[in-house]
Design an enzyme around this catalytic site. Structure first.
Site, mmCIF file in Angstrom:
data_model
loop_
_atom_site.group_PDB
_atom_site.id
_atom_site.type_symbol
_atom_site.label_atom_id
_atom_site.label_comp_id
_atom_site.label_asym_id
_atom_site.label_seq_id
_atom_site.Cartn_x
_atom_site.Cartn_y
_atom_site.Cartn_z
ATOM 1 N N GLY B 32 8.813 24.964 8.103
ATOM 2 C CA GLY B 32 9.973 24.324 8.796
ATOM 3 C C GLY B 32 10.378 25.077 10.201
ATOM 4 O O GLY B 32 11.322 24.669 11.030
ATOM 5 N N CYS B 241 8.643 -8.355 1.479
ATOM 6 C CA CYS B 241 7.786 -8.760 2.488
ATOM 7 C C CYS B 241 7.381 -10.101 2.677
ATOM 8 O O CYS B 241 7.106 -10.685 1.903
ATOM 9 C CB CYS B 241 6.584 -7.640 2.620
ATOM 10 S SG CYS B 241 5.245 -8.174 3.757
ATOM 11 N N CYS B 244 3.491 -10.081 2.000
ATOM 12 C CA CYS B 244 2.891 -9.572 0.842
ATOM 13 C C CYS B 244 3.745 -9.568 -0.286
ATOM 14 O O CYS B 244 3.295 -9.163 -1.216
ATOM 15 C CB CYS B 244 2.034 -8.391 1.227
ATOM 16 S SG CYS B 244 2.955 -6.970 1.214
ATOM 17 N N CYS B 266 6.087 -5.986 5.860
ATOM 18 C CA CYS B 266 5.752 -4.340 6.105
ATOM 19 C C CYS B 266 5.580 -3.680 7.393
ATOM 20 O O CYS B 266 4.624 -4.323 8.264
ATOM 21 C CB CYS B 266 4.410 -4.130 5.243
ATOM 22 S SG CYS B 266 4.472 -4.580 3.566
ATOM 23 N N CYS B 272 0.146 -3.673 3.940
ATOM 24 C CA CYS B 272 0.313 -5.081 3.746
ATOM 25 C C CYS B 272 -0.912 -5.971 3.637
ATOM 26 O O CYS B 272 -1.079 -6.733 2.530
ATOM 27 C CB CYS B 272 1.166 -5.641 5.207
ATOM 28 S SG CYS B 272 2.031 -7.247 4.586
HETATM 29 ZN ZN LIG Z 1 3.561 -6.661 3.509
#
Ligand SMILES: [Zn+2]
Ligand SMILES: Nc1ncnc2c1ncn2[C@@H]1O[C@H](COP(=O)(O)OP(=O)(O)OP(=O)(O)O)[C@@H](O)[C@H]1O
Ligand SMILES: [Mg+2]
Lengths: 258, 305
Positions: B32, B241, B244, B266, B272
């Protein structure tokens, strides 16, 4: 009650090259005591205040602070992390120009809440409730809590700066001309407020001012500086009513004549 | 075709790569922490991922398989040109398949398929300093990191809640790494923050213009900052989505026409397409075979191995 001072300052000097900032200043500050530092422009007041608050390192001399555990610590030997922690918890610093002590682009509530978050408060509702409480204590309307200080008057900004400093319950507050930039009626109100808070909270404070009326109203003890040196110190009423050093006599008489 | 021999492998000279690797190693050793490095001019403008490209160039080897995504998509100009760049200067295999990539350079997303052990995620970072929003002085922000003074980060979140009634920050959402450094996860949506936490993959962050590199080694704690009464939450989407039917993935809004028609799909195009290959169909999926216009796979792709 305690029979030990909060701050012990011994032979503190700060030189800027060959120029004197402050020279050989010593005093003790007791818990709950307000010390005024007065003197003409260039006499070393700000230099002294900045050394005491560790914003500036002195050329020589020592200052020890009695921590909450009762132990004295040498300020200039602390690590930077420790000093910065002290500054945002047990100390406050009120600048003459509120913009120097505030975050101008975040809300009043966040300005007050910042120190709480810095010491680990993670409950929004509680932080906000504390901010509301502190705003009312410095006479800022609750409905201004989400406004930025840019939208505040000079007097409100200064009161906000005070709230921001006091929210963590510090024991010692440094103030550099806290009423400096304000017009007279606003000054008077701020002084009343400050006096009330200092008394209620039992705060110790070092207040730099060139205004003897401010010293009279706020402080129990005062130090008069000239050319970096302390020329007279004592109880405020005594110094103002019965000045002994010729310079103080001049200062008192010239101010009182104005 | 350009002659590969005219380039040093992966474009950067060996000295530079060594310098960048040292910065990366230091970053891994101090999770970090922003390590300064001598960022080089790259044959692309700042803002096009020059930090990420330098990191990738310093770690890539001939056997690596590179995937590049931009907002989750493999086929944006930015992703295509970075991929083409490495094909040209390192002659490495490239892929859109998340699982078979060894290095995934990304702008703004972490793939839905969780990165696995042995993979390296390289983030393109525009502004590495999370404290800059409230403290523009670099000297001061460095000190704040050094002394672990992070109250300001919560001031920012406080302001969010005061203004919006909730933490409205949705991307570049600040995190604390391994209980020590506060880090900007780059402009990924906060949706992806939990994927950083104890990820088995190595995560490297490169900021070219700002000359900073930082890292999250595998299995490192990455915790999003929040308040007790306003806990961190990821975005949720109230529909799957449209192509999909995936749920619990990050969706982008796609405008379909001039009449306000739109759909949510997506943002991870590879994810996807894989799902549609497996036969999942959303309510707006085209009747035809999946590999149609929606995410036409890019010109220069080759099989991974
Ligand atoms: Zn998708
Ligand atoms: N950063 C600096 N560099 C060099 N000299 C300085 C510096 N700051 C202050 N001085 C000098 O130190 C002396 C004391 O200055 P200081 O600011 O402490 O006075 P002051 O009493 O606060 O004055 P004022 O009432 O005008 O605020 C002056 O001679 C000033 O010129
Ligand atoms: Mg001064």
């Amino acid at each position: 009650m305690t029979d030990e001072p909060l701050l012990r300052v011994s032979a503190l000097s700060k030189f800027y090259g060959s120029r004197v900032g402050c020279d050989n200043v010593s005093f003790d500050l007791w818990p709950g005591e307000v010390l005024a530092v007065v003197g003409e422009s260039g006499s070393g007041k700000t230099t002294l205040l900045n050394c005491l608050s560790t914003r500036l390192l002195p050329s020589s001399g020592t200052a020890s602070y009695r921590m909450r555990d009762g132990q004295f610590r040498e300020l200039y030997r602390m690590s930077e992390a420790e000093r910065r922690f002290l500054m945002r918890t047990d100390w406050g610093f009120v600048h003459q120009n509120p913009a120097d002590g505030l975050r101008m682009t975040v809300s009043a509530g966040a300005n007050v809440g910042e120190r709480l978050m810095a010491v680990g408060d993670r409950h929004y509702g509680k932080i906000r409730a504390t901010a509301v409480d502190w705003l009312s204590r410095v006479e800022i309307e609750q409905d201004r809590i989400d406004d930025e200080p840019r939208a505040f008057s000079g007097g409100m900004r200064q009161r906000l700066q005070i709230a921001r400093n006091l929210v963590t319950g510090p024991r010692l507050v440094f103030m550099d001309e806290p009423t400096g930039g304000l017009d007279v009626s606003v000054q008077a109100r701020l002084l009343d407020l400050l006096r009330g808070l200092v008394t209620d909270l039992g705060l110790a404070a070092v207040v730099v001012t060139h205004d003897l009326a401010v010293a009279r109203l706020l402080s129990q003890r005062m130090m008069v500086m000239k050319d970096g040196r302390v020329v007279e110190s004592g109880l405020t009423d005594r110094v103002l009513d019965d000045p002994r050093a010729p310079y103080t006599q001049l200062l008192v008489s010239s101010i009182l004549q104005v | 075709m350009t002659d590969i021999a005219t380039y040093n492998f992966a474009y950067l000279d060996e000295q530079t790569k060594r310098m960048i690797r040292r910065a990366i190693l230091k970053g891994i050793a101090i999770p970090g922490y922003q390590v300064p490095f001598a960022s080089r001019e790259m044959p692309m403008p700042y803002g096009w991922g020059t930090g990420g490209v330098q990191v990738t160039a310093s770690i890539i080897g001939p056997d690596d398989v590179l995937k590049v995504i931009d907002q989750g998509a493999d086929d944006t100009t930015n992703a295509v040109s970075i991929r083409a760049f490495f094909k040209k200067v390192a002659n490495v295999a490239v892929t859109t398949d998340t699982a078979s990539a060894t290095i995934i350079q990304t702008r703004h997303r972490i793939p839905e398929h969780p990165p696995t052990a042995g993979q390296v995620l390289v983030y393109q970072v525009p502004i590495p300093e999370p404290l800059r929003f409230l403290e523009p002085r670099e000297t001061e922000t460095r000190k704040m990191h050094a002394l672990e003074e992070y109250g300001l980060m919560h001031v920012k979140l406080y302001e969010d809640i005061a203004k919006h009634g909730r933490i409205a920050t949705t991307y570049a959402y600040p995190v604390k790494v391994e209980g020590r450094y506060v880090m900007d996860p780059s402009p990924t949506p906060k949706f992806d923050n939990p994927k950083m936490h104890r990820s088995p993959a190595l995560q490297l962050f490169g900021a070219g213009r700002e000359k900073r590199i930082y890292a999250v080694p595998p299995f490192t704690d990455v915790v999003s900052l929040d308040f007790e009464d306003h806990p961190f939450e990821v975005q949720t989407f109230d529909q799957p989505c449209a192509l999909c039917a995936a749920e619990n993935v990050y969706l982008d809004e796609v405008i379909l026409d001039d009449h306000g028609g739109h759909m949510f799909v997506c943002s991870d195009t590879d994810h996807c397409e894989k799902r549609r290959e497996e036969g999942h169909r959303g309510h707006l999926a085209p009747e035809t075979h999946f590999a149609s216009e929606a995410h036409s796979a890019s010109e220069e792709l080759e099989p991974a191995q």
